[in-house]
Design an enzyme around this catalytic site. Structure first.
Site, PDB file in Angstrom:
ATOM      1  N   MET A  29       0.844  -1.203   0.000  1.00 50.43           N
ATOM      2  CA  MET A  29       0.000   0.000   0.000  1.00 50.43           C
ATOM      3  C   MET A  29       0.879   1.252   0.000  1.00 50.43           C
ATOM      4  SD  MET A  29      -3.483  -0.912   1.957  1.00 50.43           S
ATOM      5  CE  MET A  29      -2.960  -0.687   3.638  1.00 50.43           C
ATOM      6  N   GLY A  35      11.109  -2.805   5.397  1.00 47.93           N
ATOM      7  CA  GLY A  35      10.384  -4.088   5.422  1.00 47.93           C
ATOM      8  C   GLY A  35       9.908  -4.444   4.019  1.00 47.93           C
ATOM      9  N   HIS A  36       9.298  -3.469   3.344  1.00 44.16           N
ATOM     10  CA  HIS A  36       8.865  -3.685   1.951  1.00 44.16           C
ATOM     11  C   HIS A  36      10.059  -4.019   1.055  1.00 44.16           C
ATOM     12  CE1 HIS A  36       5.551  -0.694   3.176  1.00 44.16           C
ATOM     13  NE2 HIS A  36       4.882  -1.797   2.897  1.00 44.16           N
ATOM     14  N   GLY A 146       4.715 -10.384   4.221  1.00 50.09           N
ATOM     15  CA  GLY A 146       5.451 -10.285   5.480  1.00 50.09           C
ATOM     16  C   GLY A 146       4.756 -11.008   6.622  1.00 50.09           C
ATOM     17  N   LYS A 148       4.914 -10.013   9.502  1.00 54.96           N
ATOM     18  CA  LYS A 148       4.444  -8.967  10.403  1.00 54.96           C
ATOM     19  C   LYS A 148       2.915  -8.985  10.443  1.00 54.96           C
ATOM     20  CE  LYS A 148       3.396  -4.507  11.082  1.00 54.96           C
ATOM     21  NZ  LYS A 148       2.531  -3.717  10.259  1.00 54.96           N
ATOM     22  N   ASP A 149       2.308  -9.206   9.292  1.00 54.69           N
ATOM     23  CA  ASP A 149       0.845  -9.319   9.203  1.00 54.69           C
ATOM     24  C   ASP A 149       0.498 -10.806   9.174  1.00 54.69           C
ATOM     25  OD1 ASP A 149       0.098  -6.339   8.671  1.00 54.69           O
ATOM     26  OD2 ASP A 149       1.773  -6.752   7.335  1.00 54.69           O
ATOM     27  N   SER A 184       6.648  -0.260   9.906  1.00 53.89           N
ATOM     28  CA  SER A 184       5.285  -0.160   9.395  1.00 53.89           C
ATOM     29  C   SER A 184       5.084   1.229   8.810  1.00 53.89           C
ATOM     30  CB  SER A 184       4.288  -0.375  10.545  1.00 53.89           C
ATOM     31  OG  SER A 184       3.004   0.080  10.169  1.00 53.89           O
ATOM     32  N   SER A 185       4.292   1.294   7.749  1.00 55.25           N
ATOM     33  CA  SER A 185       3.983   2.600   7.154  1.00 55.25           C
ATOM     34  C   SER A 185       3.335   3.517   8.178  1.00 55.25           C
ATOM     35  CB  SER A 185       3.031   2.428   5.967  1.00 55.25           C
ATOM     36  OG  SER A 185       3.592   1.544   5.029  1.00 55.25           O
ATOM     37  N   ARG A 186       2.604   2.901   9.115  1.00 50.32           N
ATOM     38  CA  ARG A 186       1.874   3.706  10.105  1.00 50.32           C
ATOM     39  C   ARG A 186       2.804   4.347  11.140  1.00 50.32           C
ATOM     40  NH1 ARG A 186      -2.510  -0.054   8.991  1.00 50.32           N
ATOM     41  NH2 ARG A 186      -4.402   1.179   8.722  1.00 50.32           N
TER      42      ARG A 186
HETATM   43  P1  AMP Z   1       1.507  -2.934   3.504  1.00 49.51           P
HETATM   44  O1  AMP Z   1       2.049  -1.920   2.558  1.00 49.51           O
HETATM   45  O2  AMP Z   1       1.585  -2.517   4.940  1.00 49.51           O
HETATM   46  O3  AMP Z   1       0.169  -3.475   3.087  1.00 49.51           O
HETATM   47  O4  AMP Z   1       2.509  -4.181   3.422  1.00 49.51           O
HETATM   48  C1  AMP Z   1       2.851  -4.783   2.211  1.00 49.51           C
HETATM   49  C2  AMP Z   1       3.616  -6.067   2.495  1.00 49.51           C
HETATM   50  O5  AMP Z   1       4.787  -5.762   3.237  1.00 49.51           O
HETATM   51  C3  AMP Z   1       2.797  -7.053   3.342  1.00 49.51           C
HETATM   52  O6  AMP Z   1       3.053  -8.369   2.886  1.00 49.51           O
HETATM   53  C4  AMP Z   1       3.366  -6.832   4.716  1.00 49.51           C
HETATM   54  O7  AMP Z   1       3.236  -7.956   5.570  1.00 49.51           O
HETATM   55  C5  AMP Z   1       4.821  -6.566   4.398  1.00 49.51           C
HETATM   56  N1  AMP Z   1       5.463  -5.851   5.500  1.00 49.51           N
HETATM   57  C6  AMP Z   1       5.008  -4.730   6.140  1.00 49.51           C
HETATM   58  N2  AMP Z   1       5.829  -4.403   7.159  1.00 49.51           N
HETATM   59  C7  AMP Z   1       6.833  -5.326   7.166  1.00 49.51           C
HETATM   60  C8  AMP Z   1       7.993  -5.538   7.981  1.00 49.51           C
HETATM   61  N3  AMP Z   1       8.278  -4.747   9.013  1.00 49.51           N
HETATM   62  N4  AMP Z   1       8.787  -6.598   7.697  1.00 49.51           N
HETATM   63  C9  AMP Z   1       8.494  -7.416   6.668  1.00 49.51           C
HETATM   64  N5  AMP Z   1       7.420  -7.275   5.861  1.00 49.51           N
HETATM   65  C10 AMP Z   1       6.597  -6.246   6.106  1.00 49.51           C
END
Ligand code: AMP
Length: 250
Positions: A29, A35-36, A146, A148-149, A184-186
């Site tokens: 997103m 992490g991404h 990830g 993480k989720d 985290s993006s947040r």
């Molecule tokens: P998001 O943009 O938050 O929807 O995350 C996109 C992908 O990145 C998802 O598969 C998440 O689980 C992964 N992700 C987010 N934060 C992390 C992190 N700290 N370490 C590894 N993967 C992550």
């Protein structure tokens, strides 16, 4: 140079030219962090090409204010993706990805009802629906998610199995900041004071003797606690600091 696709038909046309090559896919997103980038790196090691998607998926936000305030950094994201040498960026329009107006949905009836699902009604329907759409569009060899989720990862693995999706779902470890907070993006929405406090969340999650002890300790420290529970062989939690909701698992 990263090739950017906003148009779904254009991507579909182009995709057919990748026949015989392996494609790794990293759905995000945006508001990208390390992490991404670790998911992208893994995909690049394992595939001929990597496609990243950036799409802030409205159907997975049960709280409209959370959607409004979700961080968006498109220019920085593109620069990061370029610097990683990622081949393709897919960033579709909402109206194109949801041409059906979200009339068609994927829902899971058991594991999506607990933990985050219990606190965010409809969240996982939105997640599973958008991931199915994106997996069908990319037809990737492998897709990277990830840990993480963790609940999301399990549900996506379950969906891939249930619907015989040929893409291999690859789990990737959680990347953390130096003080242990899961990236985290947040996190960028935390006030400096809350950002400092947030580091206690993974520590308490990991070190408490029981979920109840963790809940009590976090509340003492000024966190609002959505849940701390043990499931799937892990301890998972969701907490709030101000308007920012954080999740983690150990
Ligand atoms: P998001 O943009 O938050 O929807 O995350 C996109 C992908 O990145 C998802 O598969 C998440 O689980 C992964 N992700 C987010 N934060 C992390 C992190 N700290 N370490 C590894 N993967 C992550």
């Amino acid at each position: 140079m990263t090739r950017v696709f906003q148009s779904i038909p254009e991507w579909m046309d182009f995709k057919s030219s990748l026949l015989g090559k392996t494609l790794g896919f990293v759905p995000t997103m945006g508001a990208l962090h390390d992490g991404h980038l670790s998911l992208m790196q893994r995909s690049q090691q394992e595939n001929d090409f990597t496609a990243v998607s950036i799409f802030v998926n409205p159907t997975q936000f049960n709280d409209p204010s959370d959607l409004t305030h979700y961080p968006r950094t498109p220019r920085e994201d593109l620069a990061l993706i370029e610097s990683m040498g990622v081949s393709f960026l897919i960033s579709p329009e909402i109206t194109d990805l949801y041409a059906d107006q979200y009339r068609y949905q994927v829902s899971e009836k058991v594991e999506s009802q607990v933990l985050c699902g219990a606190h965010r009604p409809g969240h996982f329907d939105g997640v599973l629906t958008v991931v199915l759409k994106l997996l069908n569009l990319t037809q990737a060899t492998r897709a990277y998610f990830g840990e993480k989720d963790f609940q999301q990862l399990r549900l996506i693995q379950g969906m891939a199995e249930a619907f015989f999706i040929p893409t291999q779902i690859i789990p990737c470890p959680t990347l953390r900041e130096a003080d242990g907070l899961a990236m985290s993006s947040r996190n960028r929405r935390l006030t400096p004071e809350h950002r400092q406090k947030a580091a206690l969340f993974p520590k308490v999650l990991k070190n408490s003797a029981s979920p109840q002890e963790a809940i009590d300790e976090l509340k003492n420290q000024g966190f609002e606690v959505d849940y701390i529970e043990e499931r799937f062989g892990r301890r998972l939690g969701a907490v709030r600091l101000g308007a920012v909701r954080l999740i983690d698992n150990v």
